[in-house]
Structure formats: structure tokens, C-alpha cells
Design a protein around this motif. Structure first.
Motif, mmCIF file in Angstrom:
data_model
loop_
_atom_site.group_PDB
_atom_site.id
_atom_site.type_symbol
_atom_site.label_atom_id
_atom_site.label_comp_id
_atom_site.label_asym_id
_atom_site.label_seq_id
_atom_site.Cartn_x
_atom_site.Cartn_y
_atom_site.Cartn_z
ATOM 1 N N SER A 1 -0.269 -0.895 26.092
ATOM 2 C CA SER A 1 -1.100 -1.870 26.800
ATOM 3 C C SER A 1 -0.957 -3.290 26.283
ATOM 4 C CB SER A 1 -2.581 -1.460 26.700
ATOM 5 O OG SER A 1 -2.809 -0.212 27.306
ATOM 6 N N GLU A 2 -0.215 -3.481 25.188
ATOM 7 C CA GLU A 2 -0.076 -4.797 24.557
ATOM 8 C C GLU A 2 -1.443 -5.403 24.207
ATOM 9 O OE1 GLU A 2 3.981 -6.973 25.684
ATOM 10 O OE2 GLU A 2 2.635 -6.842 27.390
ATOM 11 N N VAL A 3 -2.337 -4.543 23.765
ATOM 12 C CA VAL A 3 -3.684 -4.981 23.395
ATOM 13 C C VAL A 3 -3.775 -5.107 21.881
ATOM 14 C CG1 VAL A 3 -6.123 -4.302 23.324
ATOM 15 C CG2 VAL A 3 -4.808 -4.020 25.430
ATOM 16 N N ILE A 4 -4.409 -6.164 21.402
ATOM 17 C CA ILE A 4 -4.746 -6.298 19.989
ATOM 18 C C ILE A 4 -6.157 -5.756 19.827
ATOM 19 C CG2 ILE A 4 -5.046 -7.888 18.045
ATOM 20 C CD1 ILE A 4 -3.151 -9.825 19.484
ATOM 21 N N HIS A 5 -6.267 -4.575 19.239
ATOM 22 C CA HIS A 5 -7.555 -3.907 19.106
ATOM 23 C C HIS A 5 -8.337 -4.486 17.932
ATOM 24 C CE1 HIS A 5 -6.833 -0.848 22.148
ATOM 25 N NE2 HIS A 5 -5.605 -0.728 21.675
ATOM 26 N N ALA A 6 -9.665 -4.450 18.048
ATOM 27 C CA ALA A 6 -10.517 -5.014 17.006
ATOM 28 C C ALA A 6 -10.840 -4.009 15.907
ATOM 29 C CB ALA A 6 -11.814 -5.536 17.627
ATOM 30 N N GLY A 7 -10.813 -2.690 16.223
ATOM 31 C CA GLY A 7 -11.086 -1.672 15.212
ATOM 32 C C GLY A 7 -12.422 -0.969 15.383
ATOM 33 N N ILE A 8 -12.904 -0.888 16.599
ATOM 34 C CA ILE A 8 -14.244 -0.368 16.876
ATOM 35 C C ILE A 8 -14.324 1.151 16.787
ATOM 36 C CG2 ILE A 8 -16.051 -0.222 18.654
ATOM 37 C CD1 ILE A 8 -14.848 -2.855 19.805
ATOM 38 N N TYR A 9 -13.310 1.839 17.277
ATOM 39 C CA TYR A 9 -13.451 3.250 17.615
ATOM 40 C C TYR A 9 -13.319 4.222 16.433
ATOM 41 C CZ TYR A 9 -12.522 1.484 22.340
ATOM 42 O OH TYR A 9 -12.574 0.801 23.522
ATOM 43 N N TYR A 10 -12.750 3.820 15.338
ATOM 44 C CA TYR A 10 -12.217 4.772 14.355
ATOM 45 C C TYR A 10 -13.225 5.034 13.241
ATOM 46 C CZ TYR A 10 -8.661 2.415 17.002
ATOM 47 O OH TYR A 10 -7.971 1.833 18.041
ATOM 48 N N PRO A 11 -13.255 6.255 12.723
ATOM 49 C CA PRO A 11 -14.224 6.592 11.662
ATOM 50 C C PRO A 11 -14.121 5.638 10.476
ATOM 51 C CG PRO A 11 -13.164 8.573 12.497
ATOM 52 C CD PRO A 11 -12.443 7.416 13.123
ATOM 53 N N THR A 12 -15.256 5.203 9.996
ATOM 54 C CA THR A 12 -15.291 4.271 8.871
ATOM 55 C C THR A 12 -14.586 4.877 7.662
ATOM 56 O OG1 THR A 12 -17.394 3.396 9.665
ATOM 57 C CG2 THR A 12 -16.808 2.918 7.380
ATOM 58 N N GLY A 13 -13.717 4.095 7.056
ATOM 59 C CA GLY A 13 -12.966 4.562 5.909
ATOM 60 C C GLY A 13 -11.633 5.176 6.251
ATOM 61 N N SER A 14 -11.385 5.478 7.529
ATOM 62 C CA SER A 14 -10.103 6.048 7.946
ATOM 63 C C SER A 14 -9.023 4.979 7.866
ATOM 64 C CB SER A 14 -10.192 6.589 9.375
ATOM 65 O OG SER A 14 -10.396 5.531 10.300
#
Length: 390
Positions: A70-83
Motif C-alpha cells: 500500500s506504500e503506507v508509512i504506518h504509525a505503529g498502532i496495531y502491534y502488541p506493546t514490546g513486540s
């Protein structure tokens, strides 16, 4: 990237050094895989003063997962903390924005809405917002009720998360810039160089390379960043423990381009699903609108887009944009996400990066399951690998 992988042959096959004429090549470090993550790792190693050779089996760089996303720069919202995904996405996004700006590569912090189309989805949305905050994501806002300014007319949303730090960029120009960095720093990047086998003798690695010509590469340190082919590369290696080997499953996602006019100015995502982020609306760097990806499990690599999937796409998109006109959806392209399989047979939810601590082999790093947000995290993944190698 307006139509998927249309940029693959726009110069990425022209900036590598030729296949060596020697029968044997000696190098300090070899990176197997010339996708964006492999190139980023090579660049980071060169900046650290290493001597690096990149081997890519295709006739151009960045032709697989790197070219089909998608050529998206993701912010990091979805992923388990510490992963690893959380840590490297948050760090990688900032590194990527700085790199793009410094190298005059087109990007836009366009912003993203993650929406709850019904009242019953609010608690899940609220939990996702908290997840983003826990991960250290900046620029997040929870909008608990309509009206939600910034969404195009006709999009149904009872609540939303707005991520100001999410963006889009020209990933082809990024790939070319990484290759230019590698050449400028004295690295060697070779096409048509398939790794047929690798032998580890307890100190060094000997790689048998096939393709346009056959030769041997000897190295002291080895990084397997072959993406979709990482498990295949691992299967040809002798002298390494099973703890360094993982299987991968192939998760295909198709995209459909919207051919009509639209009012989307930001990315719009539904709540994530089990194996992906849902069929979302992406505005590309040229202003085009596309939807995807969906989820389709494969036994082998294949990139055709089945036109009959359009009705399923329309059904998912219409849950948040009922005004969608199905006849304006046209097949665009597809990409494949490599999903690492853990030793117990389950799908890994995190990046799987195995260094000496995990398998006991000095100088060996194996990367599996480098899917989204691997593009965003690429520079941070590279620094992480350098740290693993010491």
C-alpha cells in the motif's frame, strides 16, 4: 505506485554491479535478498564500516513484497506493546520520514482514520487507541461520536481514531535511493544470483551461487533477508541448527483501483481483522484511490487478481462507504505477506528475527515473517540487525 508493481523495471535492474567473473568471491558479510529490507540492512552495515555483498536471485531488485503493497508509512498502532513490530515500526517511521526528507523523496503525512461503523465496535476501537498510546505513537486522537471532520461524505463512522503520523510515500524512489547509498558506500549488489546452497563450517559460510554464471562466495557473516524465499534459503543450509530455521506461509492480498472521482483525502481503515488490517481505502502519492488488501492463503507464489473477488470487496467496503459504485472497481495488483510459522505450528504475530542468542551461530541472522509494517520499519530493522551482529 498507481498500479502495483509498474515501477519494478524503472531502473532497479540497472544500478547493480555485474555478476563477478571470478570463480570465488570473498566478503566480510553477505546479505541474501535484494528487497527493501535487505537493501536497508546492507546500507546500515556499510555505514558501520562493514564490507557487504548483496545477492538477489531475480533480474531486478525489490520485485516481490517490496513492490506490491500500500506504500503506507504506518504509525505503529496495531502491534502488541514490546513486540518487534511495535518497537521497530514506531522507530522506523520517524527514521523513514527523516530519510525521505533528506533525499527529496516524495511523501505526505496524509493522516489515517480507523473507524467504527457501528456503536458496538466502540470498545474495540477504544482498546486499539490505548494500544497505540502504549506503543508510544504520537499524534493519536480518539473521536468518540459524530461528526468526524475529515472523512469524505458518505463514509459511515460512529467513532474513529485519527492518526496524524500515518503517511504515504514513493517506495520506488526509496528503493533506488537505498541502492545508490550501497554503491556510494562501496557495497556490491548483484542480480541473477540465486543462493543454491550454504555450508557453515563453524567459522565461515560458503555459498554456492547459480544464475547467469556459477561461482562461490565465502563470508564471515551472513544475513538471510530473502523475504518470501527466506525459508527456501534456510532449507539449503548445512551446518546450522534447526533453531535457525522457520517455515513461512504465504498470505496473498489483492487490490482494486477505484476509477471514478472521489473525495478521499486521508486513509480510511476499518477495524483490523485476524490476518490483516481489513480492506481499507488508500490514497496514493498521485491522488488515486484503491482498496485492499483482502486475505487469501496460497501454497505457492502467484500474483493474479481474480476479478470475481470484486463483489466480496464491494461488500466489505460498503460497510463503511455505501456510496461505492461497484462498476468503478478494477483489478489492480496483488502482494504476498510472508507469515512465519512458530515451532508449535502456529502463525507468528511478530517479526521473527533470529540471531546468535536464538540459534548459537555467530555472525548469522535469519529474518522470517517480514510483512507489514516491514516497509515502514525497514531502517529500524536494519539497525536492529547491526546491533545483533555486534
Amino acid at each position: 505506485m498507481v498500479c502495483g508493481c509498474s515501477w519494478i523495471n524503472s531502473g532497479l535492474e540497472m544500478v547493480s554491479r555485474a555478476t563477478p567473473d571470478l570463480n570465488t568471491v570473498d566478503a566480510q558479510t553477505v546479505v541474501i535478498g535484494g528487497g527493501i529490507v535487505g537493501l536497508a540492512i546492507a546500507r546500515a552495515l556499510l555505514l558501520a564500516g562493514d564490507e557487504v555483498v548483496v545477492l538477489e536471485k531475480a533480474n531486478a531488485f525489490c520485485t516481490a513484497t517490496s513492490a506490491r503493497n500500500s506504500e503506507v508509512i504506518h504509525a505503529g498502532i496495531y502491534y502488541p506493546t514490546g513486540s518487534l513490530k511495535a518497537q521497530l515500526c514506531v522507530a522506523g517511521a520517524e527514521k523513514l520520514y527523516r530519510y525521505l526528507a533528506a533525499n527529496n523523496i516524495a511523501f505526505n503525512r496524509i493522516g489515517k482514520y480507523i473507524i467504527a461503523s457501528t456503536m458496538t465496535q466502540f470498545e474495540a476501537l477504544k482498546a486499539l487507541h490505548q494500544q497505540g498510546l502504549n506503543n508510544g505513537v504520537e499524534g493519536l486522537a480518539l473521536i468518540e461520536r459524530p461528526p468526524i471532520d475529515g472523512l469524505p461524505a458518505g463514509v459511515i463512522a460512529q467513532s474513529a481514531i485519527y492518526s496524524a503520523n500515518t503517511g504515504i510515500f514513493d517506495s520506488a524512489a526509496y528503493a533506488l535511493s537505498l541502492l545508490a547509498d550501497i554503491q556510494r558506500l562501496g557495497g556490491i549488489a548483484v542480480l541473477n544470483a540465486e543462493c543454491l546452497s550454504t555450508a557453515y563450517d563453524g567459522n565461515d559460510f560458503e555459498l554456492s551461487i547459480g544464475g547467469a554464471s556459477k561461482y562461490t562466495v565465502n563470508c564471515h557473516r551472513l544475513i538471510n533477508a530473502a523475504g518470501l524465499g527466506a525459508s527456501d534459503v534456510a532449507a539449503t543450509m548445512t551446518g546450522i541448527p534447526l533453531s535457525a530455521v522457520r517455515q513461512q506461509k504465504l498470505c496473498k492480498g489483492s487490490y482494486f483501483q477505484y476509477t471514478g472521482s472521489h473525495l478521499f483525502q486521508h486513509l480510511v481503515y476499518p477495524l483490523p481483522e485476524q490476518d490483516g488490517l481489513g480492506v481499507h481505502a488508500t490514497v496514493d502519492i498521485l491522488g488515486g484511490l484503491r482498496f485492499g488488501p483482502d486475505v487469501e492463503w496460497l501454497e505457492e507464489e502467484e500474483y493474479g487478481v481474480d476479478e470475481s473477488r470484486v463483489l466480496a470487496f464491494a461488500q466489505q467496503v460498503s460497510t463503511y462507504w455505501p456510496a461505492l459504485e461497484v462498476k468503478k472497481l478494477m483489478p489492480a495488483y496483488s502482494g504476498i505477506r510472508p507469515k512465519a510459522v512458530s515451532p508449535d505450528g502456529s502463525i507468528e504475530q511478530d517479526f521473527c528475527v533470529l540471531g546468535e542468542l536464538q540459534h548459537g551461530v555467530h555472525g548469522l541472522v535469519m529474518l522470517y515473517g517480514i510483512e507489514s509494517p516491514g516497509l515502514t520499519a525497514s531502517l529500524a530493522i536494519a539497525d536492529y540487525v547491526v546491533d545483533l551482529l555486534g
